[in-house]
Design a protein around this motif. Structure first.
Motif, PDB file in Angstrom:
ATOM      1  N   SER A 400       0.862  -1.177   0.000  1.00  0.00           N
ATOM      2  CA  SER A 400       0.000   0.000   0.000  1.00  0.00           C
ATOM      3  C   SER A 400       0.903   1.233   0.000  1.00  0.00           C
ATOM      4  O   SER A 400       1.451   1.622   1.028  1.00  0.00           O
ATOM      5  CB  SER A 400      -0.923  -0.009   1.229  1.00  0.00           C
ATOM      6  N   TRP A 401       1.030   1.831  -1.154  1.00  0.00           N
ATOM      7  CA  TRP A 401       2.050   2.832  -1.474  1.00  0.00           C
ATOM      8  C   TRP A 401       1.810   4.162  -0.752  1.00  0.00           C
ATOM      9  O   TRP A 401       0.674   4.549  -0.491  1.00  0.00           O
ATOM     10  CB  TRP A 401       2.056   3.003  -2.992  1.00  0.00           C
ATOM     11  N   GLY A 429       5.243  10.017  -0.354  1.00  0.00           N
ATOM     12  CA  GLY A 429       5.366   9.402  -1.662  1.00  0.00           C
ATOM     13  C   GLY A 429       6.607   9.760  -2.435  1.00  0.00           C
ATOM     14  O   GLY A 429       6.929   9.108  -3.418  1.00  0.00           O
ATOM     15  N   GLY A 430       7.327  10.813  -2.044  1.00  0.00           N
ATOM     16  CA  GLY A 430       8.512  11.206  -2.788  1.00  0.00           C
ATOM     17  C   GLY A 430       8.919  12.622  -2.442  1.00  0.00           C
ATOM     18  O   GLY A 430       8.321  13.286  -1.600  1.00  0.00           O
ATOM     19  N   GLY A 431       9.962  13.091  -3.140  1.00  0.00           N
ATOM     20  CA  GLY A 431      10.486  14.419  -2.828  1.00  0.00           C
ATOM     21  C   GLY A 431      11.225  14.390  -1.497  1.00  0.00           C
ATOM     22  O   GLY A 431      11.852  13.410  -1.128  1.00  0.00           O
ATOM     23  N   ASN A 468       8.266   6.247   0.561  1.00  0.00           N
ATOM     24  CA  ASN A 468       8.555   5.735  -0.779  1.00  0.00           C
ATOM     25  C   ASN A 468       9.603   6.615  -1.455  1.00  0.00           C
ATOM     26  O   ASN A 468       9.368   7.813  -1.657  1.00  0.00           O
ATOM     27  CB  ASN A 468       7.276   5.732  -1.616  1.00  0.00           C
ATOM     28  N   GLU A 469      10.780   6.074  -1.739  1.00  0.00           N
ATOM     29  CA  GLU A 469      11.798   6.631  -2.632  1.00  0.00           C
ATOM     30  C   GLU A 469      12.421   7.942  -2.184  1.00  0.00           C
ATOM     31  O   GLU A 469      13.135   8.583  -2.969  1.00  0.00           O
ATOM     32  CB  GLU A 469      11.237   6.779  -4.062  1.00  0.00           C
ATOM     33  N   SER A 521      12.720   1.851   7.059  1.00  0.00           N
ATOM     34  CA  SER A 521      12.731   3.312   6.989  1.00  0.00           C
ATOM     35  C   SER A 521      12.331   3.873   5.629  1.00  0.00           C
ATOM     36  O   SER A 521      11.725   4.945   5.550  1.00  0.00           O
ATOM     37  CB  SER A 521      14.109   3.848   7.378  1.00  0.00           C
ATOM     38  N   SER A 522      12.672   3.193   4.528  1.00  0.00           N
ATOM     39  CA  SER A 522      12.345   3.724   3.205  1.00  0.00           C
ATOM     40  C   SER A 522      12.375   2.598   2.190  1.00  0.00           C
ATOM     41  O   SER A 522      13.142   1.638   2.332  1.00  0.00           O
ATOM     42  CB  SER A 522      13.352   4.805   2.791  1.00  0.00           C
ATOM     43  N   SER A 523      11.548   2.730   1.165  1.00  0.00           N
ATOM     44  CA  SER A 523      11.569   1.764   0.067  1.00  0.00           C
ATOM     45  C   SER A 523      11.858   2.515  -1.230  1.00  0.00           C
ATOM     46  O   SER A 523      11.176   3.502  -1.538  1.00  0.00           O
ATOM     47  CB  SER A 523      10.221   1.050  -0.047  1.00  0.00           C
TER      48      SER A 523
END
Length: 908
Positions: A400-401, A429-431, A468-469, A521-523
């Motif tokens: 679940s993103w 989600g990013g940044g 995420n990322e 911690s992060s994917s």
């Protein structure tokens, strides 16, 4: 059903669900879901250009402003055509909602009353009877406000003002001398491209646009508003912490959190309802409550528990517990299981896999994104359709993103029931986030506690992941480097804030509240190790196929990670879905409506997709062929990667492709579209994720490796058959070998050079067919081609089909005289679901497929259409191009692409 009718249905359904919630509210709870109206807030700059939104109009709560505007016919359907650019003013406006309600008699006499807002998106000012109660600033938090003494018996006025997140945050972002990285800059001018606000707001990131969905920066009261009242006590939470779960015994702790009005002794009882429905008293004792917050822990022992397993490994029995205290009841449900994230060191690095009840599970599945741009429209029926589709495709995990929202209780209830493990991201989600700001971090920690407490009893949750990322963006995408060059001190502050939030704060929340579930911690990452996104350790995202430099899918065979949590190829949905938002006259690869629904690389996604079609199939003659071959390229490419991951077990222990579902109808990486219709990929997934399968994988250098895959916990015996045959059916070789498959294994059993398989046969007219038949399992087949489909000498297609009734269903009988690749059975505009599709039929093979439809036999026969790769590639390309006049936009782009290929230029 038209798209407009469908959207109105969803809006009506949301209202019905809200009404149902009022009817089903617990004693002491009054759901405020009636009489709401909304308007563009007075004094807002958007009134000059949109005076039509100034008047009060009916609103749905829960809901969103986009939904209310559409329901009142103030905006067009946000999904049909290309209205997106003209609707950006909505995200720049402030919106006002109001209702009036009479307080229940019990609330007026109660010792305590709270107004509870489960979801306010996002910057919300709440007023009751002219008094300001709340300034909310987080769409993911539950806001509870005491209102005893503030209520009137009749005609209470509740007003909520929702401020534009862009307008509110933009001044402070623009004032930053050096800005932290955002996600997707707006192409519409509603905010500057160099001052993105989305990562400063605790609201769903995808509202600001993503490469698979539109930019609709909505606002709204997106979850119920409830007045809660009580005289003596309120049960705030019932946690079912699983301290020990083994085959012989389970020990759990039922932890009851109670808010008591006054001190006093109470009897507490805990009732257990076993999966078979048997109810028993699990614990009982007398407790002394103090005024305020209380925590009561009740130990429970279960002998020979019925344990919960992921799909494919066992059943999903669920236990229900109900606590009674002072006449108040509360309940919760769980499944008993032991979950571990195992990180075992070896000579390559560290493993990354999940063990459930001691069984090492190869995670098979996909990433889920939000199920709609406007969350209140998502029904349980829609969730069930997609999640059952995941289970039916032999998946056991969804990720679940983190760029959307924390899914509803219904999502996790379904995952529990279906045996789908959930990798749950926190909503980043990013940044890069402003985690250097103490107030921002405190807001996130409060959000995390809310969500972990809400979801922790679900047995489906196996991991909490920070984001995420974001780590790889900082380390490898230039985000960190750029900021370090501009302002080293600020860059250091940003990174330390990141480490504090994702390395310490959220880890602590999960440790304290999560009931033993692991934190990551992060994917992709290696839990803040120096190197992230490495095959040696941790999880990995791989986007050099599809993303730049856009390698062909065969590159997947060179990447062997510990756990692949993202990889993907894009495709358009089926024709019927495209027809819902674009007229046939609007459908061309470069037409404005089609480009509006293609969100990759600012309108260049179709060129990229055409590149992937051309890798295998060559140029296409029209948009319909482009859609069909795009789906074939997506399905075959992801199949190659997934089977490689599975064949690399136990080094690789997970394969989650991007993505399962859609937020709207358009081009994306999904295998199930917004309507719930399966693309070719999803039919393939059911085969390549089968518990017992054969993986025959050929490299571009002409080497084929054959592996046998067994996810069952028991050994199996079977037979591996190899046939080499011509495309028109001449059998050149036929070998059968008895095989034994060890439990939970992947075993390489053979390797061939092309010459070993072909002998003197023509590689352009010959295939090798590997088929595994194991006891009690469906047969698994893999066809190996020795050249790209565009270079094969396809015989003329010779598919035949007949349709007949068989009881309540229909059956379509298919027969192929020659090899038929990518056979697609379609019924046009009729509602008809085919049990299997995107098939490859061998010469002279017959297949019968069940068809479910309410349409009549005659109508289905008339609508039935078949297509296969040979239909497009058997005839000379010149004849194909002459057979149909093409839209000018297609011809222009097709010529441009062909010219780039001739010049050796790769589209961006």
């Amino acid at each position: 059903m038209s798209m407009q009718s469908l959207l109105r249905f969803f809006l009506g359904l949301c209202a019905a669900l809200a009404t149902g919630a009022a009817m089903a509210a617990a004693p002491g709870q009054f759901v405020i879901d009636k009489g709401w109206s909304f308007r563009l807030a007075p004094g807002n700059a958007q009134l000059d250009t949109h005076p039509e939104a100034a008047a009060w109009r009916a609103a749905a709560v829960p809901g969103t402003v986009h939904g209310d505007l559409f329901a009142n016919k103030l905006i067009p359907d946000p999904y049909v055509g290309a209205p997106e650019a003209a609707l950006q003013w909505i995200g720049l406006a402030d919106w006002e909602y109001r209702t009036r309600f009479d307080a229940p008699r019990s609330a007026m006499s109660a010792a305590r009353s709270d107004l509870v807002f489960a979801g306010l998106d996002t910057f919300a000012e709440v007023w009751l009877n002219g008094e300001k109660l709340l300034d909310a600033n987080n769409a993911f938090r539950t806001w509870r406000v005491p209102v005893q003494g503030k209520l009137r018996a009749r005609d209470n006025a509740l007003r909520i003002v929702l401020r534009s997140p862009i307008a509110k945050l933009l001044p402070q972002v623009q004032a930053m001398p050096n800005k932290i990285a955002g996600n997707y800059p707006s192409p519409y001018g509603d905010e500057p491209k160099d001052a993105m606000t989305g990562n400063f707001a605790r609201k769903p990131g995808y509202h600001y646009g993503w490469d698979w969905g539109p930019r609709y920066v909505t606002a709204g009261i997106w979850k119920p508003v409830v007045l809660e009242s009580w005289d003596a006590l309120r049960i705030d939470d019932l946690q079912l912490r699983q301290d020990r779960v083994e085959e012989a015994r389970a020990d759990i702790a039922a932890i009851v959190t109670v808010d008591a009005v006054r001190e006093g002794a109470q009897e507490v009882r805990l009732w257990q309802t076993a999966p078979d429905g048997k109810r028993s008293l699990a614990a009982q004792r007398r407790v002394e409550l103090r005024a305020g917050a209380n925590r009561i822990e009740l130990p429970v022992r279960i002998e020979r528990p019925q344990r919960w397993f992921p799909a494919g490994y066992g059943a999903q029995p669920l236990y229900r517990y109900e606590v009674e205290l002072g006449g108040v009841k509360a309940g919760a449900r769980t499944g008993l299981r032991k979950v571990e994230l195992r990180r075992d060191a070896d000579d390559k690095g560290k493993s990354f896999y999940f063990a459930v009840n001691g069984i090492p599970v190869f995670a098979k599945g996909a990433n889920s994104i939000p199920f709609d741009m406007f969350q209140p429209r998502v029904s349980k029926a829609k969730l069930r359709r997609v999640l059952e589709s995941a289970r039916d495709a032999n998946m056991n995990m969804v990720r679940s993103w983190g760029g959307g929202y924390y899914e509803s209780d219904e999502f996790f209830d379904l995952a529990d029931e279906l045996g789908l493990m959930v990798w749950q991201d926190f909503m980043f989600g990013g940044g890069m986030q402003p985690a250097y700001d103490d107030a921002f971090r405190a807001n996130v920690v409060a959000e995390a506690r809310d969500q972990v407490r809400r979801l922790r009893n679900h047995p489906s949750i196996v991991l909490w992941c920070g984001n995420n990322e974001e780590e790889i963006a900082w380390k490898y995408w230039g985000h960190g480097k750029t900021l370090k060059e501009a302002d080293p001190a600020f860059a250091d502050k940003v990174w330390k804030g990141y480490v504090q939030l994702f390395g310490t704060d959220l880890r602590k929340v999960v440790a304290e509240e999560g009931g033993g579930i692991a934190y990551w911690s992060s994917s992709p990452g290696d839990d803040l190790a120096e190197v992230a996104n490495t095959p040696a350790s941790g999880d990995m995202h791989y986007w050099e196929v599809w993303g730049n430099p856009a390698h062909p899918p065969s590159k997947y065979l060179e990447i062997t990670p510990r756990f692949m949590s993202e990889y993907g190829l894009q495709a358009w949905p089926v024709q019927r879905t495209i027809d819902a938002f674009a007229k046939r006259s609007e459908q061309g690869i470069a037409s404005p409506v089609i480009e509006a629904h293609q969100k990759f690389l600012a309108g260049k996604g179709n060129e990229r997709l055409m590149k992937y079609v051309d890798y295998e199939f060559g140029e296409t003659r029209d948009f319909a062929d482009f859609v069909y071959l795009g789906q074939a390229a997506q399905a075959e490419g992801i199949e190659l990667a997934a089977l490689h991951h599975r064949a690399s077990r136990p080094f690789t222990m997970g394969s989650l492709y991007w993505q399962l579902n859609d937020v709207w109808p358009g081009a994306s990486w999904s295998s199930v579209d917004w309507f719930g219709r399966w693309k070719a990929l999803h039919f393939h997934a059911r085969r390549f994720y089968a518990p017992v399968a054969v993986a025959a994988l050929r490299t571009p250098e002409g080497r084929t490796s054959v592996s046998l895959l067994n996810d069952r916990t028991r050994p199996l015996k079977g037979e591996l058959r190899l046939r080499v045959m011509s495309l028109d059916g001449k059998l050149l070789r036929d070998e059968r070998t008895p095989v034994e498959l060890a439990p939970l294994s992947a075993a390489r059993v053979a390797a061939y050079q092309d010459a070993d398989l072909l002998g003197q046969a023509d590689p352009a007219a010959t295939v090798a067919v590997f088929e595994l038949k194991a006891e009690g399992e469906p047969a698994s087949r893999r066809v190996v081609y020795f050249k790209a489909a565009k270079d094969l000498r396809w015989p003329e297609p010779a598919l035949r089909a007949s349709l007949r009734r068989d009881g309540k269903h229909y059956v379509v009988d298919l027969q192929a005289a020659t090899l038929a690749r990518g056979v697609w059975v379609d019924f046009g505009d009729l509602d008809a679901e085919v049990a299997d599709n995107a098939l490859t039929l061998l010469p002279q093979e017959r297949v019968s497929l069940r068809v479910s439809s309410k349409a009549g036999l005659a109508a289905l026969r008339k609508a039935l259409k078949l297509r296969s790769v040979a239909d497009l590639l058997a005839a000379p390309a010149s004849a194909k191009r002459a057979s149909q006049a093409l839209p000018a936009a297609w011809l222009r782009l097709d010529a441009l692409s062909a010219g780039r290929r001739r010049a050796g230029v790769t589209p961006p």
